[in-house]
Scaffold this active site. Structure first.
Site, mmCIF file in Angstrom:
data_model
loop_
_atom_site.group_PDB
_atom_site.id
_atom_site.type_symbol
_atom_site.label_atom_id
_atom_site.label_comp_id
_atom_site.label_asym_id
_atom_site.label_seq_id
_atom_site.Cartn_x
_atom_site.Cartn_y
_atom_site.Cartn_z
ATOM 1 N N GLY A 221 -21.557 12.794 7.101
ATOM 2 C CA GLY A 221 -20.841 12.881 8.387
ATOM 3 C C GLY A 221 -19.445 13.466 8.257
ATOM 4 O O GLY A 221 -18.554 13.134 9.048
ATOM 5 N N THR B 270 -11.305 -6.153 8.214
ATOM 6 C CA THR B 270 -9.846 -5.965 8.101
ATOM 7 C C THR B 270 -9.274 -5.188 9.285
ATOM 8 O O THR B 270 -8.280 -5.609 9.899
ATOM 9 C CB THR B 270 -9.518 -5.214 6.786
ATOM 10 O OG1 THR B 270 -9.994 -6.005 5.704
ATOM 11 C CG2 THR B 270 -8.017 -4.981 6.643
ATOM 12 N N THR C 291 -4.463 6.446 13.014
ATOM 13 C CA THR C 291 -4.833 7.709 12.370
ATOM 14 C C THR C 291 -5.404 8.717 13.375
ATOM 15 O O THR C 291 -6.027 8.328 14.371
ATOM 16 C CB THR C 291 -5.908 7.418 11.288
ATOM 17 O OG1 THR C 291 -6.504 8.649 10.873
ATOM 18 C CG2 THR C 291 -7.035 6.534 11.820
ATOM 19 N N ASP C 292 -5.246 9.983 13.049
ATOM 20 C CA ASP C 292 -5.836 11.027 13.909
ATOM 21 C C ASP C 292 -7.362 11.032 13.827
ATOM 22 O O ASP C 292 -8.032 11.663 14.651
ATOM 23 C CB ASP C 292 -5.265 12.411 13.566
ATOM 24 C CG ASP C 292 -5.543 12.872 12.144
ATOM 25 O OD1 ASP C 292 -6.191 12.130 11.374
ATOM 26 O OD2 ASP C 292 -5.107 13.989 11.797
ATOM 27 N N GLU C 293 -7.919 10.314 12.844
ATOM 28 C CA GLU C 293 -9.385 10.317 12.715
ATOM 29 C C GLU C 293 -10.074 9.642 13.889
ATOM 30 O O GLU C 293 -11.276 9.813 14.085
ATOM 31 C CB GLU C 293 -9.815 9.654 11.406
ATOM 32 C CG GLU C 293 -9.367 10.457 10.208
ATOM 33 C CD GLU C 293 -10.082 10.096 8.922
ATOM 34 O OE1 GLU C 293 -11.136 9.460 8.976
ATOM 35 O OE2 GLU C 293 -9.569 10.484 7.867
ATOM 36 N N LYS D 137 -10.695 1.880 12.939
ATOM 37 C CA LYS D 137 -9.303 2.099 13.372
ATOM 38 C C LYS D 137 -9.247 2.295 14.890
ATOM 39 O O LYS D 137 -8.342 1.789 15.567
ATOM 40 C CB LYS D 137 -8.688 3.309 12.657
ATOM 41 C CG LYS D 137 -8.401 3.109 11.185
ATOM 42 C CD LYS D 137 -7.401 1.998 10.894
ATOM 43 C CE LYS D 137 -5.972 2.332 11.288
ATOM 44 N NZ LYS D 137 -5.044 1.208 10.958
ATOM 45 N N ARG E 285 -19.647 14.831 1.744
ATOM 46 C CA ARG E 285 -19.500 13.478 2.308
ATOM 47 C C ARG E 285 -20.440 13.354 3.502
ATOM 48 O O ARG E 285 -20.564 14.310 4.286
ATOM 49 C CB ARG E 285 -18.042 13.326 2.744
ATOM 50 C CG ARG E 285 -17.726 12.076 3.479
ATOM 51 C CD ARG E 285 -16.255 12.079 3.952
ATOM 52 N NE ARG E 285 -15.332 11.680 2.918
ATOM 53 C CZ ARG E 285 -14.007 11.687 3.061
ATOM 54 N NH1 ARG E 285 -13.461 12.106 4.191
ATOM 55 N NH2 ARG E 285 -13.221 11.300 2.089
ATOM 56 N N TYR F 268 -14.888 3.993 8.912
ATOM 57 C CA TYR F 268 -13.431 3.803 8.835
ATOM 58 C C TYR F 268 -12.776 4.193 10.161
ATOM 59 O O TYR F 268 -12.004 3.425 10.749
ATOM 60 C CB TYR F 268 -12.835 4.651 7.689
ATOM 61 C CG TYR F 268 -11.359 4.892 7.864
ATOM 62 C CD1 TYR F 268 -10.446 3.841 7.696
ATOM 63 C CD2 TYR F 268 -10.856 6.141 8.240
ATOM 64 C CE1 TYR F 268 -9.077 4.042 7.899
ATOM 65 C CE2 TYR F 268 -9.499 6.346 8.442
ATOM 66 C CZ TYR F 268 -8.617 5.283 8.263
ATOM 67 O OH TYR F 268 -7.275 5.477 8.483
ATOM 68 N N ASP G 47 -3.342 -12.823 3.897
ATOM 69 C CA ASP G 47 -4.392 -12.056 4.561
ATOM 70 C C ASP G 47 -4.139 -12.095 6.067
ATOM 71 O O ASP G 47 -3.946 -13.181 6.634
ATOM 72 C CB ASP G 47 -5.742 -12.723 4.225
ATOM 73 C CG ASP G 47 -6.928 -11.896 4.668
ATOM 74 O OD1 ASP G 47 -6.759 -11.025 5.539
ATOM 75 O OD2 ASP G 47 -8.033 -12.138 4.137
ATOM 76 N N GLY H 49 0.844 -1.198 0.000
ATOM 77 C CA GLY H 49 0.000 0.000 0.000
ATOM 78 C C GLY H 49 0.880 1.249 0.000
ATOM 79 O O GLY H 49 2.112 1.168 0.028
HETATM 80 C C1 LIG Z 1 -11.466 12.301 -2.381
HETATM 81 C C2 LIG Z 1 -11.985 13.673 -2.060
HETATM 82 C C3 LIG Z 1 -11.920 14.196 -0.789
HETATM 83 N N1 LIG Z 1 -12.395 15.439 -0.520
HETATM 84 C C4 LIG Z 1 -12.246 15.956 0.863
HETATM 85 C C5 LIG Z 1 -12.718 15.088 1.983
HETATM 86 C C6 LIG Z 1 -11.762 15.449 3.106
HETATM 87 O O1 LIG Z 1 -12.205 16.623 3.766
HETATM 88 C C7 LIG Z 1 -10.452 15.759 2.394
HETATM 89 C C8 LIG Z 1 -9.459 14.619 2.359
HETATM 90 O O2 LIG Z 1 -10.139 13.465 1.916
HETATM 91 P P1 LIG Z 1 -9.415 12.060 1.800
HETATM 92 O O3 LIG Z 1 -8.231 12.210 0.886
HETATM 93 O O4 LIG Z 1 -10.428 11.055 1.439
HETATM 94 O O5 LIG Z 1 -8.821 11.842 3.256
HETATM 95 P P2 LIG Z 1 -9.528 11.815 4.730
HETATM 96 O O6 LIG Z 1 -10.945 11.468 4.632
HETATM 97 O O7 LIG Z 1 -9.159 13.081 5.409
HETATM 98 O O8 LIG Z 1 -8.717 10.588 5.361
HETATM 99 C C9 LIG Z 1 -7.301 10.404 5.118
HETATM 100 O O9 LIG Z 1 -6.538 10.851 6.213
HETATM 101 C C10 LIG Z 1 -6.614 10.087 7.397
HETATM 102 C C11 LIG Z 1 -5.714 10.732 8.410
HETATM 103 O O10 LIG Z 1 -6.285 11.930 8.839
HETATM 104 C C12 LIG Z 1 -6.276 8.633 7.123
HETATM 105 O O11 LIG Z 1 -6.451 7.877 8.278
HETATM 106 C C13 LIG Z 1 -7.178 8.081 6.022
HETATM 107 O O12 LIG Z 1 -6.838 6.759 5.714
HETATM 108 C C14 LIG Z 1 -7.011 8.954 4.783
HETATM 109 O O13 LIG Z 1 -7.873 8.493 3.755
HETATM 110 O O14 LIG Z 1 -10.826 16.096 1.061
HETATM 111 C C15 LIG Z 1 -12.953 16.242 -1.515
HETATM 112 O O15 LIG Z 1 -13.363 17.390 -1.258
HETATM 113 N N2 LIG Z 1 -13.005 15.725 -2.781
HETATM 114 C C16 LIG Z 1 -12.561 14.468 -3.098
HETATM 115 O O16 LIG Z 1 -12.652 14.080 -4.284
#
Ligand SMILES: Cc1cn([C@H]2C[C@H](O)[C@@H](COP(=O)(O)OP(=O)(O)O[C@H]3O[C@H](CO)[C@@H](O)[C@H](O)[C@H]3O)O2)c(=O)[nH]c1=O
Length: 323
Positions: free
Chosen positions: A267, A92, A117-119, A146, A265, A142, A51, A10
């Site tokens: 929530g 998983t 993760t900080d989430e 975690k 998105r 998710y 796995d 990954g």
């Molecule tokens: C894919 C996508 C995302 N977004 C927004 C949603 C979020 O506020 C931000 C970042 O989205 P993502 O890249 O999916 O990441 P996020 O949800 O913050 O989570 C990431 O960061 C986390 C750590 O904070 C990790 O634990 C996760 O595995 C990782 O996926 O951008 C958009 O506005 N447009 C998009 O197309």
């Protein structure tokens, strides 16, 4: 140390394997889901397709390679997917983590690092930071999976006397990130003059960390971390999603009119911001890559490696469709 890395095909895992292989015997076990890259494993010294839910296989691998340290980076990681397919995240990230802990316990592995993760801390308002002792308050399936993985890890430490540590990072970026995540997705769209989808008002904030800085921190925790401790990893680089989109368009000399607001998105967490003083103070870690130059070099990388991410994107979607 003989180190078992899970999820080493990954995005974060492959950088970690590259780094650790310079000093240790490393075995990568990866299931090669849609997000895993078989090409990443070609240059790795020991790769086994497997796995983490297969306890017997995990125990055989641990025994065969005399593994004394596990860095558990395998996970379903995409929040949007967890909203649509939540159960695989529980399989998983929760059960998989526990099965791996069982294998580690049975084989008397010395050290177990859970890459998290900080989430797990939930969402912040305009002010404040996540600290290691902030309440666990996950919002997405998710994040909840975690958080559960973290709790079961700590429970194994307390109950069975295993040495366990947890790292919690902020949002990573850098080469080889699967193009479902914000930064590579937006770069890909911009390179094709397509609209950049921004969820909601675009003012959600993420705290960005280059994947290499993250991996150096995980390595340090693995080597010098204290039993039972949690370490936040971040570099105080908060940006709104809109700022990220604008920077990408500017760097690629594309019009800002490509930004397109789409449905939010479910929530959607508003803001993540992490305090990483502890790992800096106690283990001497420092981030080396600032967001501006890190983003610039990442954009360059995606420009130069179009073949890689286009293939991953279409392959990933095909494999998903088959599922
Ligand atoms: C894919 C996508 C995302 N977004 C927004 C949603 C979020 O506020 C931000 C970042 O989205 P993502 O890249 O999916 O990441 P996020 O949800 O913050 O989570 C990431 O960061 C986390 C750590 O904070 C990790 O634990 C996760 O595995 C990782 O996926 O951008 C958009 O506005 N447009 C998009 O197309």
């Amino acid at each position: 140390m003989n180190v078992l890395v899970t999820g080493g095909a990954g995005f974060i895992g492959r950088h970690l394997v590259d780094m650790l292989e310079k000093e240790y015997l490393v075995v990568n076990v990866d299931k090669l889901t849609y997000a895993g890259d078989p090409e990443a494993t070609a240059s790795q010294k020991n790769f086994i397709k497997g796995d983490i839910l297969d306890q017997k296989k995990m125990e055989e691998i641990i025994q065969h390679y005399h593994i004394d340290t596990i860095v558990h980076a395998a996970a379903e990681s995409h929040v949007d997917r967890s909203i649509v397919h939540p159960l695989v995240f529980t399989d998983t990230n929760v059960k998989g983590t526990q099965v791996l802990l069982e294998a580690a316990k049975n084989c008397e592995v010395k050290t177990f690092v859970q890459v998290s993760t900080d989430e797990v801390y939930g969402s912040l308002g305009q002010k404040g930071l996540f600290y290691e002792d902030s309440p666990i308050s996950p919002n997405s399936p998710y994040a909840a999976s975690k958080a559960s993985g973290d709790l079961i890890t700590l429970a194994y430490g307390r109950t069975y006397g295993m040495k366990v540590m947890i790292t919690r990072c902020s949002n990573n970026y850098g080469p080889y990130q699967f193009p479902e995540k914000l930064i590579p997705r937006l770069i890909g769209k911009a390179l094709y003059d397509e609209h950049l989808p921004i969820y909601g008002d675009g003012l959600n904030i993420r705290d960005w960390l280059h994947v290499e800085d993250h991996c150096r921190a995980i390595k340090l925790v693995m080597e010098e971390g204290i039993d039972g401790e949690v370490y936040n990893i971040g570099c105080q680089s908060e940006k709104t999603n809109l700022e990220i989109a604008k920077s990408i368009l500017m760097s690629l000399d594309k019009p800002q009119s490509l930004i397109s607001y789409v449905s939010d998105r479910l929530g959607h967490d508003r803001r993540y911001a992490i305090n990483a003083d502890k790992i800096q103070r106690e283990l001497g870690w420092q981030p080396l890559i600032d967001m501006e130059s890190g983003l610039r070099s990442t954009i360059e990388w995606y420009k130069e490696n179009k073949d890689w991410w286009e293939k991953k994107w279409y392959e990933g979607r095909r494999r998903e469709a088959v599922k």
